[in-house]
Design an enzyme around this catalytic site. Structure first.
Site, mmCIF file in Angstrom:
data_model
loop_
_atom_site.group_PDB
_atom_site.id
_atom_site.type_symbol
_atom_site.label_atom_id
_atom_site.label_comp_id
_atom_site.label_asym_id
_atom_site.label_seq_id
_atom_site.Cartn_x
_atom_site.Cartn_y
_atom_site.Cartn_z
ATOM 1 N N HIS A 116 3.738 5.576 1.353
ATOM 2 C CA HIS A 116 2.925 4.451 0.861
ATOM 3 C C HIS A 116 2.178 3.743 2.005
ATOM 4 C CE1 HIS A 116 2.510 1.325 -2.579
ATOM 5 N NE2 HIS A 116 1.452 1.295 -1.777
ATOM 6 N N GLU A 139 10.305 3.837 -5.095
ATOM 7 C CA GLU A 139 10.080 3.608 -3.655
ATOM 8 C C GLU A 139 11.020 2.502 -3.174
ATOM 9 O OE1 GLU A 139 6.077 2.480 -2.733
ATOM 10 O OE2 GLU A 139 5.224 4.118 -3.893
ATOM 11 N N ARG A 163 -0.127 4.585 -7.964
ATOM 12 C CA ARG A 163 1.247 4.141 -8.180
ATOM 13 C C ARG A 163 2.044 5.314 -8.741
ATOM 14 N NH1 ARG A 163 0.408 0.480 -5.320
ATOM 15 N NH2 ARG A 163 0.572 -1.750 -5.729
HETATM 16 C C1 8YV Z 1 -0.438 -2.300 -0.151
HETATM 17 C C2 8YV Z 1 -1.005 -1.115 -2.318
HETATM 18 O O1 8YV Z 1 -0.256 -2.087 1.156
HETATM 19 O O2 8YV Z 1 -2.492 -2.943 -2.378
HETATM 20 C C3 8YV Z 1 -1.793 -2.168 -3.004
HETATM 21 O O3 8YV Z 1 -1.720 -2.210 -4.235
HETATM 22 O O4 8YV Z 1 -0.505 -0.283 -2.953
HETATM 23 C C4 8YV Z 1 -0.769 -1.022 -0.862
HETATM 24 O O5 8YV Z 1 -1.763 -0.276 -0.284
HETATM 25 C C5 8YV Z 1 0.773 -2.932 -0.695
HETATM 26 O O6 8YV Z 1 0.739 -3.046 -2.062
HETATM 27 C C6 8YV Z 1 1.014 -4.281 -0.044
HETATM 28 O O7 8YV Z 1 1.617 -5.178 -0.894
#
Ligand code: 8YV
Length: 322
Positions: free
Chosen positions: A288, A269, A240
């Site tokens: 992302h 983002e 993150r």
């Molecule tokens: C997801 C991600 O695609 O799963 C996670 O925490 O960061 C990503 O890879 C995204 O969050 C989908 O909601």
């Protein structure tokens, strides 16, 4: 409850996932994949028993307080849950789940891609090719850093971190990691444990961030800690953006106090990320896409559905986080 539970799905999910969801639930879908406002979500929730959101929808304490009483669960389509105030959900009795495990391989692939891209200047090379700016070859042209045999520091040796370690061993990288406590299972193998983040940073060539965003990790990679990395070091982030102090990282990349960064996640983002990242040549940037493979996105959806099934069957869901 009479009839099938109604599930509000905030984003367009893979077709197979939406089909499976419809076998057991009454889904409210978003076929146009429009990003809903909080007010729209709250309105749509009035007819729902659960929400299946992505990390793009934010459930802060104020939003959770306004959820209708009939909402029993927030079954996330994500492993990260920093977009949900877990304490507020627990207080209101809303069950929260996530989708761990199923995206570790896909995310680790992107971490390796970022490492290679940043080390070997892949972004610069791509831009040169696309702009038809390739004029000459010389021994000094586009010389980068070699990954093979280098020391990889994994900040957060969890599910994704372990897969990254396994892949990096294929590049003969020496694995170092920091967690709150040393791990003693097979997934860690011969990795070297560092009791502090500072010690980890002082002993690695590549830093790959895999800890979740939380009150404890927000801005963890700040100017002081970045200063512990050496001039040839590379920073990679697939976790993150919140874990990184952008001003500090951009300043280090600009001044050359570290070599490069490969980033897939950002503060602000998607459209308010630090402009410095785009302006620098020594950044390799992706939007992302850590979990963005067909296999993984299907698996994430099935996992979220399994959690919902358990909840509405009165069982403990496998991936409960609140
Ligand atoms: C997801 C991600 O695609 O799963 C996670 O925490 O960061 C990503 O890879 C995204 O969050 C989908 O909601």
């Amino acid at each position: 409850m009479t009839g099938r539970p109604v599930v509000l799905v905030t984003r367009k999910l893979p077709d197979a996932v939406e089909r499976r969801l419809a076998e057991q639930f009454e889904p409210i879908l978003n076929p146009d994949d429009r990003l809903y406002t909080t007010e729209e979500i709250l309105r749509a929730c009035e007819d729902a028993d659960a929400i299946l959101p992505c990390h793009t929808e934010h459930f802060d304490a104020a939003t959770i307080a306004r959820l209708p009483a009939r909402i029993r669960a927030i079954a996330n389509f994500s492993v990260g849950v920093d977009h949900v105030d877990l304490e507020a959900a627990a207080q209101k009795g809303v069950i929260v789940t996530n989708t761990p495990d199923v995206l570790s391989d896909a995310t680790a692939e992107i971490a390796m891609l970022l490492m290679l891209g940043a080390a070997r200047r892949a972004g610069e090379g791509e831009r040169i090719m696309r702009r038809q700016e390739w004029r000459d070859w010389s021994p000094a042209f586009m010389v980068g850093r070699q990954l093979t045999g280098k020391r990889l520091g994994i900040l957060g040796m969890g599910r994704v971190g372990r897969v990254v370690a396994a892949r990096a061993r294929g590049f003969d990288m020496a694995i170092h990691y920091h967690n709150r406590n040393p791990l003693d299972d097979d997934g860690v193998g011969d990795a070297t444990y560092h009791a502090s983040v500072e010690d980890l940073l002082s002993n690695v060539d590549v830093l790959s961030i895999h800890c979740p965003a939380s009150a404890q990790t927000r801005g963890l990679l700040d100017a002081e800690r970045i200063a512990l990395l050496h001039r040839d070091a590379i920073v990679v982030n697939t976790s993150r953006g919140a874990v990184v102090d952008d001003d500090a990282l951009v300043a280090a990349l600009e001044s050359g106090s570290i070599a490069a960064a490969g980033l897939d996640v950002y503060n602000g983002e998607p459209d308010r990320i630090h402009p410095g990242y785009r302006q620098l040549d020594n950044t390799f940037l992706l939007p992302h896409i850590g979990s963005a493979t067909r296999e993984t996105r299907d698996a994430m959806g099935y996992r979220a559905i399994a959690n919902l099934v358990a909840i509405f069957d009165g069982e403990e869901p496998r991936d409960r986080v609140a």
